[in-house]
Enzyme design. Sequence first.
Site, PDB file in Angstrom:
ATOM      1  N   ASP A 208       0.835  -1.197   0.000  1.00  8.94           N
ATOM      2  CA  ASP A 208       0.000   0.000   0.000  1.00  8.94           C
ATOM      3  C   ASP A 208       0.876   1.255   0.000  1.00  8.94           C
ATOM      4  OD1 ASP A 208      -2.806   1.173   0.506  1.00  8.94           O
ATOM      5  OD2 ASP A 208      -1.632   2.059   2.134  1.00  8.94           O
ATOM      6  N   GLU A 245       1.362  -0.373  -4.904  1.00 12.47           N
ATOM      7  CA  GLU A 245       0.405   0.671  -5.255  1.00 12.47           C
ATOM      8  C   GLU A 245       1.164   1.957  -5.569  1.00 12.47           C
ATOM      9  OE1 GLU A 245      -3.490   3.049  -3.532  1.00 12.47           O
ATOM     10  OE2 GLU A 245      -1.830   2.531  -2.198  1.00 12.47           O
TER      11      GLU A 245
END
Length: 494
Positions: A208, A245
């Site tokens: 993330d 990401e």
Amino acid sequence: MFKFASAVILCLVAASSTQAQHNPHWWGNRNTIVHLFEWKWSDIAAECENFLGPQGFAGVQVSPVNENIISPGRPWWERYQPISYKLTTRSGDEQEFGDMVRRCNDVGIRIYVDVLLNHMSGDFDGIALGTAGSETEPSTKSFPGVPYTAQDFHPSCEITDWNDRFQVQQCELVGLKDLDQSSDWVRSKLIEFLDHLIELGVAGFRVDAAKHMAADDLSYIYSSLSDLNIEHGFPHNARPFIFQEVIDHGHETVSRDEYNQLGAVTEFRFSEEIGNAFRGNNALKWLQSWGTGWGFLPSGQALTFVDNHDNQRDMGAVLNYKSPKQYKMATAFHLAYPYGISRVMSSFAFDDHDTAPPQDEQEKIISPEFDEEGGCVNGWICEHRWRQIYAMVGFKNAVRDTEISDWWDNGDNQISFCRGNKGFLAVNNNLYDLSQELQTCLPAGVYCDVISGSLVDGSCTGKSVTVDNNGYGYIHIGSDEFDGALALHVDAKI
């Protein structure tokens, strides 16, 4: 000379390790990941055994596994506000997680964990309680469950200029306390956390907010990780699959190109452009050059998706389950076109950005329930259980390692193409019928359209297409049909 040779060897080892981090370690010809967003570990284990394995899925992306702050109303994003690395969340505890990973690996489904290396929880008034019972004081950057103290974080600052590298990588993303990944202590705790998950049998990680961390710091962390656990069926020296990401619309100061050598990168342009096309804002005929021809990453470096748990909640071009016909057409194209490492979304229903996953009166996540056709009810959407989507997972398996050929379009929003001599897809996104003799490239015979039906006991429950000795078949997709696509493949021959 010896020093030079040693340096070359070290560089080659590093390059080999980095390339290995692009390998998702799928079983056989399987090649599609599903994100079971906010599912409980026990439910994922059962889904691997009862549905994902039999339908040929390759892996599951799971929600963050480590302890997070408890937020009022239990919005989904509380999972992205960690306070320790204890493996207890709303999805279950460490024992349940380990059991799920083992059971999924046993049926050929790999597990990829959404991990939070960039930050800890944002501000909270006073002492906050976590899902494993830890207490923390985010406002003072005190996280005793790790432990972290203020010295383990970058100084607090707000991101006001997204073209300023310092702000993007050292200030606080939406107020989340920004860890200093150059710190030996922080690195050691992150590596310890990831290695523990590897020990439990996971195949890799979705990282993330990767663009908010320096690529050099991530490179150090990734290269320090253990090899995958051979007791879960991985070969010796296998490296964890890493997909990061990195939101890059093509004009970002922090670029995807800084990360794609470390592992795969989430190709957000894919999501935006496929949404534009199937919403009718761009003619489907232009999709013939889909992939790198559109400025996307090389196929083996791109994690591709129609929507994800974040952008499905935003206004704009991105498609989600609320536009089902267009969504299913886009997904059919996604899984039929030979580009990228494919991930499909499995959502829960939401009315606003913060909607919690389906839960009971005690705010405990409830298990999905299924209707007689296998679809989900009680607040779960489960796109992966829509026949039009899981059938295309089977299509993608059947045509693996074949190239696209015999592209056809009507100059607008009707298209078709072959995948070698193993598969054929046609799509109609016009407001009038597609009725055409088209080259399917398939051997002569009768084939079941896996979009409109299934092959059951030698019979097709939907439309069928007769292919002649020259590979041609009559294709009809009415503009008013429930689905706007038709798919044939060699494993669906009647």
